[in-house]
Design a protein around this motif. Structure first.
Motif, PDB file in Angstrom:
ATOM      1  N   TRP A  10       0.838  -1.205   0.000  1.00 54.86           N
ATOM      2  CA  TRP A  10       0.000   0.000   0.000  1.00 54.86           C
ATOM      3  C   TRP A  10       0.869   1.250   0.000  1.00 54.86           C
ATOM      4  CZ3 TRP A  10      -4.098   2.243  -1.391  1.00 54.86           C
ATOM      5  CH2 TRP A  10      -4.660   3.329  -0.718  1.00 54.86           C
ATOM      6  N   LYS A  11       1.948   1.237   0.798  1.00 60.70           N
ATOM      7  CA  LYS A  11       2.869   2.374   0.805  1.00 60.70           C
ATOM      8  C   LYS A  11       3.532   2.535  -0.558  1.00 60.70           C
ATOM      9  CE  LYS A  11       4.094   2.741   5.698  1.00 60.70           C
ATOM     10  NZ  LYS A  11       5.196   2.676   6.698  1.00 60.70           N
ATOM     11  N   LEU A  14       1.048   4.290  -2.813  1.00 65.92           N
ATOM     12  CA  LEU A  14       0.956   5.723  -2.517  1.00 65.92           C
ATOM     13  C   LEU A  14       2.196   6.459  -3.018  1.00 65.92           C
ATOM     14  CD1 LEU A  14      -0.537   5.658   1.106  1.00 65.92           C
ATOM     15  CD2 LEU A  14      -1.697   6.349  -0.997  1.00 65.92           C
ATOM     16  N   THR A  15       3.357   5.811  -2.910  1.00 66.65           N
ATOM     17  CA  THR A  15       4.591   6.409  -3.442  1.00 66.65           C
ATOM     18  C   THR A  15       4.489   6.586  -4.954  1.00 66.65           C
ATOM     19  OG1 THR A  15       5.872   5.308  -1.695  1.00 66.65           O
ATOM     20  CG2 THR A  15       7.088   6.155  -3.577  1.00 66.65           C
ATOM     21  N   ALA A  55       4.774   8.441   0.779  1.00 65.97           N
ATOM     22  CA  ALA A  55       3.482   7.786   0.977  1.00 65.97           C
ATOM     23  C   ALA A  55       2.652   8.551   2.010  1.00 65.97           C
ATOM     24  CB  ALA A  55       3.697   6.344   1.416  1.00 65.97           C
ATOM     25  N   MET A  58       1.338  11.843   0.587  1.00 64.20           N
ATOM     26  CA  MET A  58       0.194  11.638  -0.296  1.00 64.20           C
ATOM     27  C   MET A  58      -1.066  11.349   0.502  1.00 64.20           C
ATOM     28  SD  MET A  58      -1.414  11.481  -3.078  1.00 64.20           S
ATOM     29  CE  MET A  58      -0.049  11.943  -4.164  1.00 64.20           C
ATOM     30  N   TRP A  59      -0.950  10.506   1.534  1.00 66.18           N
ATOM     31  CA  TRP A  59      -2.108  10.142   2.351  1.00 66.18           C
ATOM     32  C   TRP A  59      -2.658  11.368   3.096  1.00 66.18           C
ATOM     33  CZ3 TRP A  59      -5.386   6.463   2.062  1.00 66.18           C
ATOM     34  CH2 TRP A  59      -6.198   6.130   3.131  1.00 66.18           C
ATOM     35  N   TYR A  75      -8.439   2.315  -0.034  1.00 69.55           N
ATOM     36  CA  TYR A  75      -7.678   1.207   0.544  1.00 69.55           C
ATOM     37  C   TYR A  75      -8.352  -0.140   0.248  1.00 69.55           C
ATOM     38  CZ  TYR A  75      -5.176  -1.585   4.023  1.00 69.55           C
ATOM     39  OH  TYR A  75      -4.414  -2.551   4.643  1.00 69.55           O
ATOM     40  N   TYR A  78      -7.674  -1.163  -3.270  1.00 69.76           N
ATOM     41  CA  TYR A  78      -6.309  -1.719  -3.387  1.00 69.76           C
ATOM     42  C   TYR A  78      -6.285  -3.175  -2.935  1.00 69.76           C
ATOM     43  CZ  TYR A  78      -1.813  -2.940  -1.291  1.00 69.76           C
ATOM     44  OH  TYR A  78      -0.683  -3.612  -0.888  1.00 69.76           O
ATOM     45  N   GLU A  86      -4.968  -0.577 -10.021  1.00 69.10           N
ATOM     46  CA  GLU A  86      -4.145   0.576  -9.627  1.00 69.10           C
ATOM     47  C   GLU A  86      -4.287   1.740 -10.608  1.00 69.10           C
ATOM     48  OE1 GLU A  86      -2.998  -2.495 -10.053  1.00 69.10           O
ATOM     49  OE2 GLU A  86      -1.715  -3.150  -8.393  1.00 69.10           O
ATOM     50  N   CYS A  90      -5.120   5.467  -9.458  1.00 68.31           N
ATOM     51  CA  CYS A  90      -4.299   6.640  -9.788  1.00 68.31           C
ATOM     52  C   CYS A  90      -5.130   7.701 -10.497  1.00 68.31           C
ATOM     53  CB  CYS A  90      -3.119   6.228 -10.677  1.00 68.31           C
ATOM     54  SG  CYS A  90      -1.884   5.217  -9.848  1.00 68.31           S
ATOM     55  N   VAL A  93      -7.527   9.345  -7.928  1.00 72.59           N
ATOM     56  CA  VAL A  93      -6.798  10.226  -7.004  1.00 72.59           C
ATOM     57  C   VAL A  93      -6.402  11.516  -7.723  1.00 72.59           C
ATOM     58  CG1 VAL A  93      -4.640  10.510  -5.736  1.00 72.59           C
ATOM     59  CG2 VAL A  93      -5.967   8.399  -5.487  1.00 72.59           C
TER      60      VAL A  93
END
Length: 254
Positions: A10-11, A14-15, A55, A58-59, A75, A78, A86, A90, A93
């Motif tokens: 998950w990280k 987000l990265t 990450a 972004m969160w 989440y 994901y 994904e 993206c 987001v």
């Protein structure tokens, strides 16, 4: 075609989203490390190194743009593990940072609608796992359960079971994904287990000597509370799909 590769965490995702913003790059396809990447002749591949700081940034930025329910939907989507989900994440987001009101409710957009629908499917599986997990008492008083959910819902079950069984050591193991969550009376940890061939073939049992008695009592209970004349198998299968039956004690032959 812009192809991105990340570690599947998950990280890591987000990265990836953070760097797509940072470098102003498109996200046309996303693959997890170890998966064969499909890219055309003129495509470029970006490999993402998971970065906790990116990450978190972004969160935090997302939390300022959308409510907690919409954050949870991201989440859960994901966790669905649907191939190329994904890309929709993206895209959604990216839209959430446009100057529009309540972008997470723009169901006329395919990406936003996909996020909501997928999150609902994952949440439905989470609810089913709450009902269908069957623990077996092992030697040493560990309560062990095996599951094979359609989606990767173990991270969503930790709080429910640690609150409900706070005074017992328990482990729920996802055979499909090869990992489990273990509660040691203090915290929940992710674990992996190397099962021996003998254990897989049920030639070795680690169950507590009283487990067979409790299983029999559980089966008798369900047999007696069911009214034969009111049995509706079609409705029953609708609420308890057959794919879960092999791990339900009450469904085993007596």
């Amino acid at each position: 075609m812009s192809v991105w590769v990340y570690d599947g965490s998950w990280k890591g995702l987000l990265t990836l989203v953070f760097e797509a913003f940072e470098y102003k790059k498109r996200v046309d396809a996303v693959y997890k490390e170890g998966v064969a990447v499909q890219v055309d002749l003129f495509g470029d591949v970006h490999t993402v190194i998971t970065n906790g700081d990116k990450a978190q940034r972004m969160w935090t930025a997302l939390a300022k743009r959308i409510p907690s329910r919409a954050l949870g939907d991201l989440y859960r989507t994901y966790l669905s593990e649907i191939p190329q989900i994904e890309v929709d994440l993206c895209s959604a987001v990216n839209y959430y940072f446009d100057e529009v009101d309540q972008p997470y409710l723009a169901y006329g957009r395919k990406d936003v609608l996909t996020i909501r629908q997928t999150a609902k499917m994952v949440d439905r599986e989470r609810h089913r796992m709450k009902a269908f997990v069957r623990f077996k008492r092992q030697q040493g008083n560990l309560y062990f359960a095996v599951v094979e959910p359609d989606f990767n819902v173990l991270p969503l079950l930790q709080k429910h079971f640690s609150d409900r069984y706070a005074d017992q050591q328990w482990c729920i193991y996802d055979l499909k994904r090869g990992y489990g969550i273990f509660y040691n009376l203090k915290e929940v940890q992710e674990i992996t287990i190397a099962f021996s061939d003998e254990y897989r073939q049920n030639q070795v049992t680690l169950e507590h000597e009283e487990e067979a008695l409790y299983e029999e009592l559980w089966q008798r209970y369900f047999k007696h509370v069911n009214v034969k004349e009111r049995k509706n198998m079609k409705l029953h299968v609708q609420h308890v799909p057959k794919r879960y039956w092999k791990y339900l004690t009450e469904k085993r032959p007596t």
